[in-house]
Design an enzyme around this catalytic site. Structure first.
Site, PDB file in Angstrom:
ATOM      1  N   ASP A   1       0.822  -1.204   0.000  1.00 48.72           N
ATOM      2  CA  ASP A   1       0.000   0.000   0.000  1.00 48.72           C
ATOM      3  C   ASP A   1       0.868   1.271   0.000  1.00 48.72           C
ATOM      4  O   ASP A   1       1.815   1.364   0.794  1.00 48.72           O
ATOM      5  CB  ASP A   1      -0.854  -0.039   1.280  1.00 48.72           C
ATOM      6  CG  ASP A   1      -1.896   1.054   1.345  1.00 48.72           C
ATOM      7  OD1 ASP A   1      -2.805   1.048   0.517  1.00 48.72           O
ATOM      8  OD2 ASP A   1      -1.788   1.910   2.255  1.00 48.72           O
TER       9      ASP A   1
ATOM     10  N   GLU B   1       1.703  -0.295  -4.796  1.00 47.67           N
ATOM     11  CA  GLU B   1       0.835   0.826  -5.146  1.00 47.67           C
ATOM     12  C   GLU B   1       1.711   2.076  -5.114  1.00 47.67           C
ATOM     13  O   GLU B   1       1.888   2.696  -4.067  1.00 47.67           O
ATOM     14  CB  GLU B   1      -0.331   0.977  -4.162  1.00 47.67           C
ATOM     15  CG  GLU B   1      -1.295   2.058  -4.624  1.00 47.67           C
ATOM     16  CD  GLU B   1      -2.177   2.618  -3.516  1.00 47.67           C
ATOM     17  OE1 GLU B   1      -3.232   3.162  -3.832  1.00 47.67           O
ATOM     18  OE2 GLU B   1      -1.799   2.540  -2.337  1.00 47.67           O
TER      19      GLU B   1
HETATM   20  C1  GLC Z   1      -4.185   3.208  -0.498  1.00 46.49           C
HETATM   21  C2  GLC Z   1      -5.386   2.302  -0.412  1.00 46.49           C
HETATM   22  C3  GLC Z   1      -6.530   3.080   0.120  1.00 46.49           C
HETATM   23  C4  GLC Z   1      -6.172   3.573   1.498  1.00 46.49           C
HETATM   24  C5  GLC Z   1      -4.874   4.379   1.478  1.00 46.49           C
HETATM   25  C6  GLC Z   1      -4.331   4.569   2.858  1.00 46.49           C
HETATM   26  O1  GLC Z   1      -4.355   4.210  -1.422  1.00 46.49           O
HETATM   27  O2  GLC Z   1      -5.640   1.716  -1.654  1.00 46.49           O
HETATM   28  O3  GLC Z   1      -7.719   2.327   0.161  1.00 46.49           O
HETATM   29  O4  GLC Z   1      -7.206   4.359   2.005  1.00 46.49           O
HETATM   30  O5  GLC Z   1      -3.869   3.721   0.752  1.00 46.49           O
HETATM   31  O6  GLC Z   1      -3.855   3.351   3.368  1.00 46.49           O
END
Ligand code: GLC
Length: 520
Positions: free
Chosen positions: A211, A265
């Protein structure tokens, strides 16, 4: 033409280049115990369904102990499963069920921040002398009482700092105040987080989705940013330290022989930024195995824009790198809803599953689900992302609030097209979205050229997007009519060779929003 078998290839690509990954938002997939929230046994009970669809790996959004301020992206214990999702034994059963079917499991690892209920933060907050004080980013307020720097947090437009009266200092949180940022510049934090990876790898998990992983690179440097960069959410941090940390994370993964994979991500949208987080795999300085590129997801269904986005992704992620392809996830309006028609969603499925790269599907896109309409009194997400997180309708019978194969009314209303697009109406039904995905996955599985062949994107011809996928003697052409009107078939394409069309039998012209795959 589609008869190659993988074993005949001279070199086998790593599994994660060859996989189609299916994201499950566990709260919304299948509820086994009637509490209105999806759970691990619910997923395990549906493995035959997923295997029949033909996906290779599941990525589960976070299932760890959490107060759910951000629905699991606020982790209070990285090594324990939240009881709402099940038990350790339930996870073991899921892993075994997947491995029995030749499928893999990715968990969601949230390294940038913990929950404020995590024992590390509770300890850190307890006193300025706590041995865990420096595990988070604590600073004094400015003399005028304002926050330590000018950064803004995501979601609510508030400062990225919350003051703790007890110890008279403020802590950094790039997201909610309930999500304090870890200080990755502290080697104890790094070691503890490495151990959380080992914990799940020892349990047989095949990898992770990491994440907002670029954000760990901020370390403990929290100087002011120019005002125009600090006014909105500060989530575009891109620093060399992040790469250093990821090289060491890669080494942890490489301690294991079952080739665990990490997809990051990396929410950085400027040229070359996301791919940089793959590091230099050829020289042994690999970082992430895969890194999301979100620019296509933010691209409208429009010929020039889509062509440019695809060209850019393919060029930036050229060998020795490898792209991902993602159009929907739990943070964004579903692409069926964004693009505005089923025909476009069908053509998008062809793009997702025939381009060079690892596709990430979001559960329900194989049913053509739309977002749900969320009445004001049902909004639960602090950032308003509930619509795309609506529960998956398994059966047609039901209304916005109940039924659809859920034993109790679920935590969110159903998607607006639940009654017409439930799974039971589509599985085995010719022409359904589900069967289109299944056909595409079958085609992909039987075709090394689609899985790891070269991809040549032709210049845009009117609204017609065209690319060729080739490997050894195999050659496939993909045509997607992104324009508003029917268009002629290219003169050099043999219509008799169509192996798949999103609109049934080919006709004289390529219809608007039609996509076809041609083999020769
Ligand atoms: C990422 C996740 C999202 C979350 C954020 C904070 O973007 O995909 O759902 O709210 O991180 O962890």
């Amino acid at each position: 033409m589609l008869s190659h078998v993988p074993g005949q290839l001279a070199t086998d690509p790593p599994w994660w280049r060859d996989a189609v990954v299916y994201q499950i938002y566990p709260r919304s997939f299948a509820d086994s115990n009637g509490d209105g929230v999806g759970d691990l046994p619910g997923i395990t009970a549906r493995l035959d369904h997923l295997h029949a669809l033909g996906v290779d790996a599941l990525w589960l959004s976070p299932i760890f102990v959490s107060p759910m301020a951000d629905f699991g992206y606020d982790v209070a214990d990285y090594c324990a499963i939240d009881p709402v999702f099940g038990t350790d034994a339930d996870l073991d059963a899921l892993v075994a069920g997947l491995h029995d079917r030749g499928m893999r499991l990715l968990l969601d690892w949230v390294p940038n921040h913990t929950s404020d209920q995590h024992r590390w933060f509770v300890e850190s907050r307890s006193s300025r002398d706590s041995p865990k004080r420096d595990w988070y980013v604590w600073r004094d307020r400015r003399p005028d009482g304002s926050p330590p720097n000018n950064w803004t947090a995501a979601f609510k437009g508030v400062p990225a700092w919350t003051h703790d009266e007890g110890t008279d200092q403020s802590y950094l949180h790039l997201f909610l105040p309930e999500q304090p940022d870890l200080n990755w510049a502290n080697p104890e934090v790094e070691a503890a987080m490495h151990d959380t990876l080992r914990h799940w790898l020892d349990r047989g998990v095949d990898g992770f989705r990491a994440d907002v992983v670029h954000l760990i690179g901020k370390g403990s440097d929290v100087e002011d940013l120019p005002d125009h960069l600090a006014k909105g959410p500060v989530i575009a941090i891109d620093r060399p330290f992040g790469h250093e940390l990821l090289r060491r994370i890669r080494l942890v993964l490489e301690e294991y022989e079952h080739e665990p994979m990490m997809v990051g991500e990396v929410y950085l949208l400027r040229e070359g930024q996301s791919v940089a987080y793959l590091g230099d795999p050829l020289s042994g300085d690999g970082e992430l195995h895969l890194s999301f590129d979100f620019r296509p997801l933010h691209t409208p269904w429009e010929p020039e824009a889509m062509h440019a986005a695809i060209a850019r992704t393919q060029a930036e992620f050229a060998e020795p790198h490898w792209p991902t392809w993602v159009l929907s996830n739990h943070d964004q309006v579903r692409h069926r809803t964004r693009y505005g028609s089923e025909a476009r969603a069908r053509a998008a499925a062809v793009l997702s599953l025939t381009m060079r790269g690892t596709p990430f599907l979001y559960h329900g896109e194989e049913l053509g689900l739309e977002d749900a309409d969320i009445p004001d009194d049902r909004v639960v997400d602090p950032a308003g992302r509930d619509g795309c997180r609506a529960p998956l309708p398994w059966t047609a019978g039901g209304d916005a609030e109940s039924g659809h194969g859920w034993p109790a009314p679920p935590w969110l209303p159903f998607p607006r097209n639940a009654s017409t697009h439930a799974a039971e109406l589509q599985v085995g039904v010719e022409g359904s979205m589900f069967e289109l995905y299944r056909d595409l996955l079958t085609l992909r599985r039987s075709s090394p050229a689609l899985r790891w062949g070269a991809m040549d994107l032709a210049p845009l011809a009117g609204g017609l997007l065209r690319y060729e996928r080739t490997l050894d003697g195999e050659h496939l052409t993909v045509l997607v009519n992104l324009g508003d009107a029917a268009t002629d078939w290219p003169a050099d394409v043999d219509r008799g060779g169509v192996v798949l069309s999103t609109m049934g039998a080919a006709v004289d012209a390529l219809r608007a929003d039609e996509a076809v795959v041609i083999g020769r």
